[in-house]
Design a protein around this motif. Structure first.
Motif, PDB file in Angstrom:
ATOM      1  N   LYS A 177       0.852  -1.184   0.000  1.00 44.54           N
ATOM      2  CA  LYS A 177       0.000   0.000   0.000  1.00 44.54           C
ATOM      3  C   LYS A 177       0.887   1.233   0.000  1.00 44.54           C
ATOM      4  N   LEU A 178       0.631   2.115  -0.967  1.00 46.62           N
ATOM      5  CA  LEU A 178       1.357   3.374  -1.065  1.00 46.62           C
ATOM      6  C   LEU A 178       0.476   4.498  -0.537  1.00 46.62           C
ATOM      7  N   ASP A 179       1.038   5.335   0.289  1.00 44.06           N
ATOM      8  CA  ASP A 179       0.326   6.520   0.765  1.00 44.06           C
ATOM      9  C   ASP A 179       0.567   7.633  -0.247  1.00 44.06           C
ATOM     10  N   THR A 180      -0.483   8.003  -0.973  1.00 40.32           N
ATOM     11  CA  THR A 180      -0.375   9.068  -1.973  1.00 40.32           C
ATOM     12  C   THR A 180      -1.099  10.325  -1.512  1.00 40.32           C
ATOM     13  N   GLY A 181      -1.502  10.343  -0.243  1.00 40.92           N
ATOM     14  CA  GLY A 181      -2.147  11.548   0.267  1.00 40.92           C
ATOM     15  C   GLY A 181      -3.267  11.314   1.255  1.00 40.92           C
ATOM     16  N   MET A 182      -3.672  10.072   1.450  1.00 43.82           N
ATOM     17  CA  MET A 182      -4.712   9.770   2.439  1.00 43.82           C
ATOM     18  C   MET A 182      -4.161   9.998   3.851  1.00 43.82           C
ATOM     19  N   ASN A 183      -2.854   9.745   3.999  1.00 44.70           N
ATOM     20  CA  ASN A 183      -2.148   9.956   5.270  1.00 44.70           C
ATOM     21  C   ASN A 183      -2.684   9.109   6.416  1.00 44.70           C
ATOM     22  N   ARG A 184      -3.032   7.866   6.078  1.00 44.93           N
ATOM     23  CA  ARG A 184      -3.404   6.911   7.119  1.00 44.93           C
ATOM     24  C   ARG A 184      -2.359   5.823   7.192  1.00 44.93           C
ATOM     25  N   LEU A 185      -2.343   4.956   6.210  1.00 45.76           N
ATOM     26  CA  LEU A 185      -1.367   3.878   6.132  1.00 45.76           C
ATOM     27  C   LEU A 185      -0.753   3.883   4.743  1.00 45.76           C
ATOM     28  N   GLY A 186       0.446   3.366   4.651  1.00 43.59           N
ATOM     29  CA  GLY A 186       1.070   3.203   3.345  1.00 43.59           C
ATOM     30  C   GLY A 186       2.471   3.775   3.319  1.00 43.59           C
ATOM     31  N   PHE A 187       3.254   3.254   2.378  1.00 42.80           N
ATOM     32  CA  PHE A 187       4.615   3.736   2.188  1.00 42.80           C
ATOM     33  C   PHE A 187       4.556   5.154   1.621  1.00 42.80           C
ATOM     34  N   LYS A 188       5.193   6.067   2.302  1.00 44.61           N
ATOM     35  CA  LYS A 188       5.234   7.455   1.857  1.00 44.61           C
ATOM     36  C   LYS A 188       6.279   7.612   0.755  1.00 44.61           C
ATOM     37  N   LYS A 189       6.149   8.664  -0.013  1.00 45.91           N
ATOM     38  CA  LYS A 189       7.046   8.903  -1.138  1.00 45.91           C
ATOM     39  C   LYS A 189       8.507   8.901  -0.694  1.00 45.91           C
ATOM     40  N   GLU A 190       8.791   9.510   0.456  1.00 42.83           N
ATOM     41  CA  GLU A 190      10.171   9.600   0.922  1.00 42.83           C
ATOM     42  C   GLU A 190      10.737   8.250   1.375  1.00 42.83           C
ATOM     43  N   GLU A 191       9.895   7.235   1.494  1.00 45.30           N
ATOM     44  CA  GLU A 191      10.352   5.890   1.865  1.00 45.30           C
ATOM     45  C   GLU A 191      10.623   5.007   0.646  1.00 45.30           C
ATOM     46  N   THR A 192      10.450   5.539  -0.539  1.00 46.25           N
ATOM     47  CA  THR A 192      10.543   4.732  -1.755  1.00 46.25           C
ATOM     48  C   THR A 192      11.900   4.043  -1.893  1.00 46.25           C
ATOM     49  N   ALA A 193      12.984   4.751  -1.641  1.00 45.28           N
ATOM     50  CA  ALA A 193      14.322   4.138  -1.786  1.00 45.28           C
ATOM     51  C   ALA A 193      14.487   2.964  -0.818  1.00 45.28           C
ATOM     52  N   ASP A 194      14.057   3.128   0.432  1.00 44.19           N
ATOM     53  CA  ASP A 194      14.138   2.032   1.409  1.00 44.19           C
ATOM     54  C   ASP A 194      13.260   0.862   1.004  1.00 44.19           C
ATOM     55  N   LEU A 195      12.077   1.166   0.487  1.00 39.51           N
ATOM     56  CA  LEU A 195      11.160   0.116   0.032  1.00 39.51           C
ATOM     57  C   LEU A 195      11.792  -0.685  -1.105  1.00 39.51           C
ATOM     58  N   LEU A 196      12.350   0.005  -2.074  1.00 41.25           N
ATOM     59  CA  LEU A 196      12.964  -0.682  -3.215  1.00 41.25           C
ATOM     60  C   LEU A 196      14.113  -1.571  -2.761  1.00 41.25           C
ATOM     61  N   HIS A 197      14.916  -1.074  -1.847  1.00 38.47           N
ATOM     62  CA  HIS A 197      16.028  -1.865  -1.311  1.00 38.47           C
ATOM     63  C   HIS A 197      15.500  -3.126  -0.623  1.00 38.47           C
ATOM     64  N   ALA A 198      14.460  -2.977   0.191  1.00 42.09           N
ATOM     65  CA  ALA A 198      13.889  -4.130   0.904  1.00 42.09           C
ATOM     66  C   ALA A 198      13.296  -5.142  -0.070  1.00 42.09           C
ATOM     67  N   LEU A 199      12.687  -4.678  -1.134  1.00 39.16           N
ATOM     68  CA  LEU A 199      12.118  -5.598  -2.125  1.00 39.16           C
ATOM     69  C   LEU A 199      13.217  -6.397  -2.818  1.00 39.16           C
ATOM     70  N   LYS A 200      14.327  -5.753  -3.125  1.00 37.31           N
ATOM     71  CA  LYS A 200      15.460  -6.455  -3.744  1.00 37.31           C
ATOM     72  C   LYS A 200      16.043  -7.508  -2.807  1.00 37.31           C
ATOM     73  N   GLU A 201      16.056  -7.206  -1.518  1.00 29.56           N
ATOM     74  CA  GLU A 201      16.658  -8.084  -0.511  1.00 29.56           C
ATOM     75  C   GLU A 201      15.792  -9.302  -0.173  1.00 29.56           C
ATOM     76  N   ASN A 202      14.505  -9.209  -0.394  1.00 30.90           N
ATOM     77  CA  ASN A 202      13.573 -10.248   0.070  1.00 30.90           C
ATOM     78  C   ASN A 202      12.903 -10.930  -1.112  1.00 30.90           C
ATOM     79  N   LYS A 203      13.615 -11.822  -1.726  1.00 34.77           N
ATOM     80  CA  LYS A 203      13.114 -12.521  -2.910  1.00 34.77           C
ATOM     81  C   LYS A 203      12.034 -13.554  -2.575  1.00 34.77           C
ATOM     82  N   ASN A 204      11.804 -13.823  -1.283  1.00 30.83           N
ATOM     83  CA  ASN A 204      10.762 -14.775  -0.905  1.00 30.83           C
ATOM     84  C   ASN A 204       9.395 -14.112  -0.797  1.00 30.83           C
ATOM     85  N   ILE A 205       9.319 -12.832  -1.170  1.00 34.39           N
ATOM     86  CA  ILE A 205       8.039 -12.121  -1.192  1.00 34.39           C
ATOM     87  C   ILE A 205       7.692 -11.797  -2.633  1.00 34.39           C
TER      88      ILE A 205
END
Length: 188
Positions: free
Chosen positions: A85-113
């Motif tokens: 879930k990406l937070d694009t402005g609802m501001n409840r839950l979701g990965f915020k835009k500034e977390e994108t680099a960390d998210l991408l890194h975590a996705l690369k690291e976790n091939k079991n997802i």
């Protein structure tokens, strides 16, 4: 919930979403085999999700890391589906835009997802007074989904439209929609 799920399955829908894990377990125990997205999973106990083939929403680095660890501990040889879930402005839950680099890194690291879908939630898609903001949400969502797909090497299912989005935003229906209150005949 079971009666509605059976009716929807008979109508040919592709997937279901529930709020909590126990609701998904109830549907599985009733014989529902469609993919089930759990919107508010218990991020401290993923075992029921694994056991019942339920697919959690991951909405923060904490939830993603907890899921990755639990998945590896449950079965390091298996790939488990999850939804981002990406937070694009609802501001409840979701990965915020500034977390994108960390998210991408975590996705690369976790091939079991396996990321089954990426989604966002519109804050005011039903309200014409907020159309500029909804357009900004759509553009942010498209841009980040493109980067995520490039990182993953595949394009997950994309969805953003809730009941209001289905009614008013044809250009934001992407691959799937989430009919909520509209399922019961209530217009946004």
């Amino acid at each position: 919930a079971v009666e509605v799920a059976v009716c929807l399955a008979n109508c040919g829908i592709d997937a279901l979403a529930v709020a909590y894990t126990d609701e998904g377990v109830q549907l599985r125990e009733a014989g529902i085999s469609l993919p089930i997205l759990v919107l508010e999973p218990n991020v401290t106990d993923f075992a029921p999700l694994f056991k019942h083939r339920l697919e959690p929403e991951l909405f923060s680095m904490r939830s993603l890391k907890a899921f990755a660890l639990a998945a590896h501990a449950f079965n390091p040889e298996k790939t488990f589906k999850a939804h981002l879930k990406l937070d694009t402005g609802m501001n409840r839950l979701g990965f915020k835009k500034e977390e994108t680099a960390d998210l991408l890194h975590a996705l690369k690291e976790n091939k079991n997802i396996e990321i089954a879908s990426v989604f966002t939630h519109f804050a005011a898609s039903e309200d014409e007074a907020h159309d500029i903001f909804t357009n900004e949400q759509i553009n942010d969502f498209k841009n980040r989904c493109s980067i995520i797909a490039e990182t993953l090497g595949y394009t997950p299912v994309l969805h953003a439209a809730n009941t209001g989005g289905i009614q008013r935003w044809k250009n934001a229906q992407f691959d799937m929609v989430r009919l909520g209150i509209g399922l019961y005949g209530v217009s946004a």
